[in-house]
Write an enzyme that holds these catalytic residues in place. Structure first.
Site, mmCIF file in Angstrom:
data_model
loop_
_atom_site.group_PDB
_atom_site.id
_atom_site.type_symbol
_atom_site.label_atom_id
_atom_site.label_comp_id
_atom_site.label_asym_id
_atom_site.label_seq_id
_atom_site.Cartn_x
_atom_site.Cartn_y
_atom_site.Cartn_z
ATOM 1 N N ASP A 340 55.145 45.193 46.397
ATOM 2 C CA ASP A 340 54.325 44.464 45.450
ATOM 3 C C ASP A 340 53.611 43.368 46.250
ATOM 4 O OD1 ASP A 340 53.586 42.983 43.002
ATOM 5 O OD2 ASP A 340 55.197 41.641 43.619
ATOM 6 N N ASP A 540 59.144 41.483 42.787
ATOM 7 C CA ASP A 540 59.782 40.245 42.355
ATOM 8 C C ASP A 540 59.660 39.987 40.861
ATOM 9 O OD1 ASP A 540 56.947 39.806 42.689
ATOM 10 O OD2 ASP A 540 57.396 37.718 42.222
HETATM 11 P P1 ADP Z 1 51.268 41.635 41.227
HETATM 12 O O1 ADP Z 1 51.379 43.087 40.945
HETATM 13 O O2 ADP Z 1 50.376 41.379 42.416
HETATM 14 O O3 ADP Z 1 52.613 40.969 41.404
HETATM 15 P P2 ADP Z 1 50.896 41.027 38.375
HETATM 16 O O4 ADP Z 1 51.046 42.432 37.924
HETATM 17 O O5 ADP Z 1 51.973 40.072 38.012
HETATM 18 O O6 ADP Z 1 50.556 40.936 39.949
HETATM 19 O O7 ADP Z 1 49.545 40.487 37.753
HETATM 20 C C1 ADP Z 1 48.368 41.230 37.851
HETATM 21 C C2 ADP Z 1 47.196 40.427 37.390
HETATM 22 O O8 ADP Z 1 47.344 40.144 35.983
HETATM 23 C C3 ADP Z 1 47.094 39.090 38.056
HETATM 24 O O9 ADP Z 1 46.354 39.185 39.255
HETATM 25 C C4 ADP Z 1 46.357 38.273 36.998
HETATM 26 O O10 ADP Z 1 44.982 38.525 37.075
HETATM 27 C C5 ADP Z 1 46.885 38.852 35.696
HETATM 28 N N1 ADP Z 1 47.985 38.064 35.129
HETATM 29 C C6 ADP Z 1 49.255 38.466 34.906
HETATM 30 N N2 ADP Z 1 49.986 37.493 34.349
HETATM 31 C C7 ADP Z 1 49.176 36.418 34.250
HETATM 32 C C8 ADP Z 1 49.332 35.066 33.772
HETATM 33 N N3 ADP Z 1 50.490 34.614 33.280
HETATM 34 N N4 ADP Z 1 48.269 34.257 33.823
HETATM 35 C C9 ADP Z 1 47.106 34.699 34.313
HETATM 36 N N5 ADP Z 1 46.897 35.919 34.785
HETATM 37 C C10 ADP Z 1 47.894 36.778 34.743
HETATM 38 MG MG MG Z 2 54.809 40.224 41.906
#
Ligand code: ADP
Ligand code: MG
Length: 654
Positions: A340, A540
């Site tokens: 991730d 994570d």
């Molecule tokens: P990753 O897979 O890189 O860990 P996430 O799946 O948690 O990222 O999030 C993907 C995208 O969704 C983020 O880049 C953001 O644009 C959006 N996002 C998710 N949760 C939030 C939040 N609490 N506030 C703002 N944007 C969010």
């Molecule tokens: Mg993550």
């Protein structure tokens, strides 16, 4: 014969109270009985050679039988009542058979060697248990607490509460997970990180219970109670894992039953056939008993668990918790590692870099204030960054109602009377339509930022740009992961493709899948596995939990990881060191190789001795020595993985 698992030890009190200890040799009953059997055998042999009346040395030998044979005999009879045939019982039967044909010296020797190998096995298990319990011993029993007026009192470490202030003097062990609030020193963290070089600690740094303070004095504020400390968590999980059995072991135990029954049948044949063909009774019986001993699968039963338990204990000491023996066995089969991005390859503490308002209704501060209020209940690293930025500007955050979070998409809430949304452009902007907001987003993403959209009443009113830092060891971990597996690592992220590709390039990942919602991460893992890969997924956040669950092995980053993720994962990297992941996979591979080598050693000994007995004449004492010797070799071979050197070698990818 039962393979060792670590028995739960109810005598282990809360972390921080256990005095350092290592199981003493004579504390183990198996060892006391084995020694007694050996003494009786030696005296009996001396008496026999000295030509004293036969009754005396027979009595001594029989006493030797009783000392070395009662325990396995009794256990074997109990097993028989539950309709399982225990190979220990066969050993005792063979020894009694030997006595019945006048070969009592050979029988007693069998009992002695057999009891000795049982004792060594018990010792091996105790040593593995010690190394797990040793984790708890790391934390000291007492701490020096300072109260508001600066008075020092010595209190039990188990009684420390969050927020208590402590002093740690040079050379003392740190009694709790805490933050440095004064002083400075270098701390030896080898006990939990395995890192031999001391780490400098100053105000604001985190320190861990059980690590050793160097030459400075530290003033600390306690962050976690004793039972929640990193060492306590490691010890609990490792102990739980040690009570599980690996798949190979379950398979072996299933086969063992049928094998043992078959073996008894063959033993009868080995006895009866030559007898019917005219062999003297004595010879036929001796050969049959030798057969029964050397064909017993003792070493096979002991081949699997000790190496896996040792690997679990070793990885645990280095901050990687494999939750079961099955996991430790499976990790090594990984053919591809999926990472991730946010919080895994990056530190997961992003910072707000830029604010762009798209609506005259809001200025920068107003936009940030609303966004931060809506994000306040969220656990997401981006949310935390937005809230931190608002606080840093001295903005007060209004209360929110009707907060909802959609993992991988964003959040929404009612702030005052305004309905505010914060989330990914993919979710909140209908399409890349050349609008002002799309242009702003693309410009920010091209510079490597993660852009989030702020909406008011479903209308985009601003864009926030956030930047996250790579973890220092990310590139090294990716390189190691690539070297370890045939297919290169893959990046699975919910973030936008532009940012994802930039980061992937920095760490050396070529296969990038961006813009994934949590269910898309599951789909990606499933598809890779359908193509034949065995995926270890490292993540994570809550958004990673489903993907961790479907992966061949799910590995959670423990420091930042959410509770759900820690529960779902098969293994947890407690100290958030990415390079531990390739290392533990490699350690698991070594454990699997040791299991394989053990099985080969065991099978070879059995094969050679059986053929020797059937085709030629294998003297009983030699058969006993070969059989028990192979059992001991196999048992000790597994314990090699307990040594710190085994982890270091795995880290070198050797
Ligand atoms: P990753 O897979 O890189 O860990 P996430 O799946 O948690 O990222 O999030 C993907 C995208 O969704 C983020 O880049 C953001 O644009 C959006 N996002 C998710 N949760 C939030 C939040 N609490 N506030 C703002 N944007 C969010
Ligand atoms: Mg993550």
């Amino acid at each position: 014969m039962v393979a060792p698992t670590l028995a739960p030890d109810r005598s282990v009190p809360a972390a921080g109270r256990v005095p350092a200890r290592r199981t003493k040799l004579f504390a183990l009953p198996e060892i006391r009985w084995a020694v007694l059997a050996l003494v009786l055998f030696t005296v009996g042999l001396a008496a026999q050679l000295a030509g004293v009346p036969q009754g005396i040395w027979w009595a001594l030998y029989l006493a030797c039988y009783a000392a070395g044979g009662w325990e396995p005999g009794l256990a074997g009879l109990q097993a028989l009542r539950e309709k399982t045939l225990d190979v220990d019982l066969l050993m005792v039967v063979a020894a009694i058979g030997a006595a019945s044909i006048g070969q009592i010296t050979d029988g007693a020797l069998l009992i002695v060697i057999f009891a000795t190998s049982g004792a060594l096995e018990a010792l091996a298990t105790a040593r593995t248990e010690d190394s797990v319990r040793g984790l708890l011993d790391l934390a000291p029993d007492t701490a020096t607490r300072i109260d508001a007026v600066g008075k020092e009192t010595t209190v039990p470490a188990a009684d420390l509460g969050v927020g208590d202030e402590l002093v740690v003097r040079p050379g003392e062990r740190i009694p709790a997970d805490a933050t440095v609030i004064g002083g400075g020193s270098e701390v030896d963290q080898a006990t939990i990180t395995g890192e031999p070089l001391p780490v400098d600690k100053a105000r604001g740094d985190e320190v861990f219970a059980g690590t050793i303070n160097g030459t400075g004095a530290l003033r600390l504020r306690v962050d976690r109670r004793a039972e929640d400390s990193v060492v306590a968590r490691i010890a609990t999980l490792v102990e739980q894992a040690s009570r599980t059995k690996a798949r190979t072991q379950l398979f072996i135990e299933k086969v063992e039953q049928r094998y043992s029954v078959g073996m008894v049948a063959v033993t009868l044949a080995v006895f009866l056939v030559p007898l019917l063909l005219g062999d003297p009774l004595q010879r036929a019986l001796l050969r049959a008993m030798t057969f029964m001993i050397v064909a017993s699968p003792c070493a096979v039963v002991l081949a699997t668990m000790p190496p896996l338990l040792a690997a679990i204990a070793n990885a645990g000491r280095h901050g990687v918790l494999a939750k079961s023996a099955v996991v430790m066995e499976q990790l090594g089969a990984t053919t591809r590692i999926a990472f991730d991005k946010t919080g895994t390859l990056t530190r997961g503490t992003p910072e707000l870099a830029e604010i762009r308002t798209l609506d005259t209704q809001f200025d920068d501060d107003e936009l940030l204030r609303y966004a931060a209020a809506a994000e306040h209940p969220s656990e997401h690293p981006l949310a935390a960054a937005i809230v931190r930025a608002a606080r840093a500007r001295g903005l007060d955050l209004p209360a929110v109602e009707e907060f909802t979070a959609q993992p991988g998409r964003g959040v929404s809430a009612l702030v005052g009377d305004r309905f505010i949304g914060v989330g990914s452009p993919a979710t909140l902007l209908p399409a890349a339509d050349g609008s002002a907001e799309s242009a702003a987003v693309e410009a920010l993403q091209a510079r490597g930022y993660t852009a989030v959209i702020v909406t008011c009443e479903q209308r985009p009113v601003g864009v926030l740009a956030l930047s996250d830092q790579l973890r220092g060891e990310a590139a090294a971990a990716v390189t190691a992961a690539a070297a370890l597996t045939s297919a290169g690592p893959v990046l699975l992220t919910g973030d936008n493709p532009a940012t994802a590709h930039r980061l992937a390039e920095q760490v050396g990942i070529t296969d990038v899948r961006a813009g994934l919602l949590p269910e898309d991460k599951v789909g990606a893992v499933q598809q890779l596995q359908a193509d034949g890969a065995k995926i270890a997924m490292v993540g994570d956040g809550i958004n990673d939990a489903p993907a961790l669950a479907v992966a061949h092995a799910g590995i959670a980053m423990g420091g930042a990881g959410s509770d759900l993720t820690l529960q779902t994962a098969d293994a947890v990297v407690v100290r958030d060191d990415l390079t531990a992941i390739p290392t533990v996979i490699n350690l698991s591979r070594r454990a699997r190789r040791v299991v394989m080598a053990n099985l080969i050693i065991a099978a070879t000994f059995i094969g050679v001795l059986v053929i020797w007995d059937l085709a030629g004449t294998l003297p009983l004492p030699l058969g006993v020595a070969g059989h028990e010797g192979s059992t001991v070799i196999v048992g000790l071979n597994g314990l090699r993985l307990l040594r710190a050197a085994a982890w270091r070698r795995a880290a070198r990818l050797g």
